[in-house]
Write an enzyme that holds these catalytic residues in place. Structure first.
Site, PDB file in Angstrom:
ATOM      1  CG  ASP A   1     -78.957  22.039 -10.352  1.00  0.00           C
ATOM      2  OD1 ASP A   1     -78.387  22.980 -10.924  1.00  0.00           O
ATOM      3  OD2 ASP A   1     -78.506  21.501  -9.337  1.00  0.00           O
TER       4      ASP A   1
ATOM      5  CD  GLU B   1     -79.691  26.333  -1.878  1.00  0.00           C
ATOM      6  OE1 GLU B   1     -80.239  25.711  -0.929  1.00  0.00           O
ATOM      7  OE2 GLU B   1     -79.125  25.760  -2.829  1.00  0.00           O
TER       8      GLU B   1
HETATM    9  C1  9WN Z   1     -75.366  20.593  -8.032  1.00  0.00           C
HETATM   10  C2  9WN Z   1     -73.915  25.132  -5.127  1.00  0.00           C
HETATM   11  C3  9WN Z   1     -74.771  24.639  -6.276  1.00  0.00           C
HETATM   12  C4  9WN Z   1     -75.105  25.757  -7.266  1.00  0.00           C
HETATM   13  C5  9WN Z   1     -76.178  25.342  -8.262  1.00  0.00           C
HETATM   14  C6  9WN Z   1     -77.390  24.802  -7.495  1.00  0.00           C
HETATM   15  C7  9WN Z   1     -76.959  23.646  -6.606  1.00  0.00           C
HETATM   16  C8  9WN Z   1     -75.916  21.390  -6.863  1.00  0.00           C
HETATM   17  C9  9WN Z   1     -76.899  20.546  -6.067  1.00  0.00           C
HETATM   18  O1  9WN Z   1     -75.958  24.078  -5.696  1.00  0.00           O
HETATM   19  O2  9WN Z   1     -76.517  22.569  -7.428  1.00  0.00           O
HETATM   20  O3  9WN Z   1     -74.357  21.322  -8.665  1.00  0.00           O
HETATM   21  O4  9WN Z   1     -76.461  19.604  -5.414  1.00  0.00           O
HETATM   22  O5  9WN Z   1     -78.103  20.806  -6.106  1.00  0.00           O
HETATM   23  O6  9WN Z   1     -78.386  24.408  -8.355  1.00  0.00           O
HETATM   24  O7  9WN Z   1     -76.549  26.436  -9.045  1.00  0.00           O
HETATM   25  O8  9WN Z   1     -73.964  26.129  -7.956  1.00  0.00           O
HETATM   26  O9  9WN Z   1     -74.510  26.238  -4.510  1.00  0.00           O
END
Ligand code: 9WN
Length: 464
Positions: free
Chosen positions: A180, A414
């Site tokens: 992100d 994570e």
């Molecule tokens: C937005 C779920 C997801 C991953 C992404 C990571 C994070 C979300 C957030 O979490 O993104 O989609 O709220 O930050 O960046 O890679 O799929 O683990």
């Protein structure tokens, strides 16, 4: 008990059991939540990683994980980046189901989902689930069921996201990259109007209730993400405006390398179920050729993201630029450059560490903040698979051991500080656990204490 468990030494047996416990704890009936606290719904590329890990311990669950996600696909073929669980309170995650308003989009399914996508790892995951299944018949009938939806997912990307006949797919939001707040998006985001800041609390950001502020995207970045998602939503989730200069539009090397790798997997799936593989192979090759032609930075040996509307390359070096190692058809010199970059000081602080998400020696590097430096197991795993593909046994084994050592030290976090291994973000994180199972299931190709790597065929490494 899977055969591999008996061959693990006691310490790894403990790690294996710990990973299984995380996946059991996060199982939500037909899929696995990435984290019970931070991400209480189903995420797209997470489910692909989960399925790859689950395949070693619970093949039926691995199938369900992918099939429940594909059940949320839109009629245009897009597989949404989040499939919401209606029994979770709507304010538990922001932006939640009310924000996306998917039921008002004619292409959307009945249940609430987001309208964005994520890296299309799913065909590759489906193939791995099939290969690990002790029952070939059950596996084959699973392939029959998922192939049409996986093919439709790729068709959506071709029809609606393709950059002028290149085979490459563009992303329209940083969330679509899965990385992100990667520095690779900084310039493109800075050129966009800032949205209003998102308050913290019941109707706003919930991530900061669970994770340190210093480990998450800034308020300014979040405001831009939400503004961009609103614009896409308000435009009916249509992609016709891709060619206009407004909004975010980037070609991401990771997204496209994964697309090529999955296209190859679609070829294997098609062959297995009696279909035609030729088009899939041709597309995988076309993506590889275009990515090398347009996105390879010869000076550093790695791939860079670019705005396809102007051709301008983003200068920031990130782990996404190393993932093309998984693609077919790379020249030896390209592989060489990628391996040098992936094992050099920009991304590895020592032999036994995972791969940093952003260049450790670069100006944007932040050791704790999300995709701006910390090492993630999923992107490191993709690089590891790339190293195996190109028979770089020693580098692959150092990376495999580095990932395992980091998780042994800090738990199923994570992400991790790329230099110290300190754990960051959510605890009991599902893809970290799932991929640890896959790492343990692959016996080392070489013994790191031997001075020269033996020459082994790739099949020997993948035999289980
Ligand atoms: C937005 C779920 C997801 C991953 C992404 C990571 C994070 C979300 C957030 O979490 O993104 O989609 O709220 O930050 O960046 O890679 O799929 O683990």
């Amino acid at each position: 008990m899977p055969e591999v468990v008996g061959s693990l030494d006691p310490a790894d047996r403990g790690l294996w059991d710990g990973a299984v416990r995380v996946l059991l704890g996060n199982w939500a009936g037909t899929y696995t939540v990435p984290s019970r606290t931070l991400y209480p719904h189903q995420w797209s590329w997470d489910s692909a990683f989960h399925a790859i890990g689950l395949a070693h311990v619970a093949p039926r669950r691995a199938q369900l994980e992918l099939e429940s996600l594909l059940g949320g696909a839109w009629s245009d073929g897009r597989v949404p980046h989040i499939v919401f669980n209606g029994s979770v309170p709507p304010g538990a995650y922001f932006p939640g189901p009310d924000f996306w308003r998917s039921p008002t989009a004619p292409q959307a399914p009945l249940g609430p989902t987001s309208g964005l996508v994520q890296p299309p790892l799913h065909a590759r995951a489906a193939w791995e689930v099939f290969c690990a299944d002790p029952s070939p018949e059950r596996g084959r009938s699973f392939l029959h069921r998922v192939y049409p939806r996986l093919a439709a997912q790729h068709t959506y990307l071709r029809r609606h996201r393709e950059v002028a006949g290149s085979g490459l797919a563009a992303i329209v939001h940083p969330w679509e990259s899965g990385m992100d707040n990667s520095p690779a998006w900084d310039a493109a985001l800075a050129a966009l109007p800032a949205g209003p800041l998102i308050p913290r609390g019941r109707t706003g950001r919930r991530d900061l209730d669970h994770v340190l502020r210093a480990e998450r995207p800034t308020q300014a970045d979040y405001a831009r993400y939400v503004r961009l998602a609103e614009d896409y939503r308000d435009g009916g989730y249509r992609d016709e405006k891709l060619a206009s200069t407004a909004g975010f539009c980037m070609v991401d090397p990771l997204f496209n390398a994964v697309l090529a790798w999955s296209e190859e997997a679609l070829a294997d799936i098609a062959t297995e179920i009696g279909g035609d593989a030729a088009d899939h192979h041709a597309r995988a090759r076309a993506i590889s050729v275009s990515l090398v032609g347009r996105h390879l930075d010869k000076a550093t040996g790695q791939f860079l993201a670019a705005d396809p509307r102007t051709g301008a390359l983003a200068r920031e070096r990130t782990v996404g630029g190393l993932v093309p190692l998984v693609m077919p058809g790379l020249a030896t010199s390209v592989v060489h450059g990628l391996v040098r970059a992936a094992t050099g000081p920009g991304f590895r602080s020592g032999a036994l560490t995972p791969v940093a998400s952003a260049d450790i020696t670069g100006p944007a590097y932040e050791p704790a903040r999300y995709w701006r430096g910390p090492a993630w197991i999923n992107t490191s795993w993709l690089v590891w698979r790339g190293l195996l593909r190109h028979a770089r046994w020693r580098a692959a084994e150092e990376l495999r051991e580095g990932m395992l050592e980091t998780v042994r030290g800090a738990g199923f976090r994570e992400y991790f500080d790329a230099r110290t291994g300190h754990g960051r973000g959510a605890q009991n994180f599902s893809w970290t656990a799932a991929l640890v199972l896959d790492l343990l299931a692959h016996q080392p190709a070489i013994d790191l204490t031997t001075p020269t790597p033996p020459t082994l065929g790739q099949d020997a490494v993948f035999s289980r």
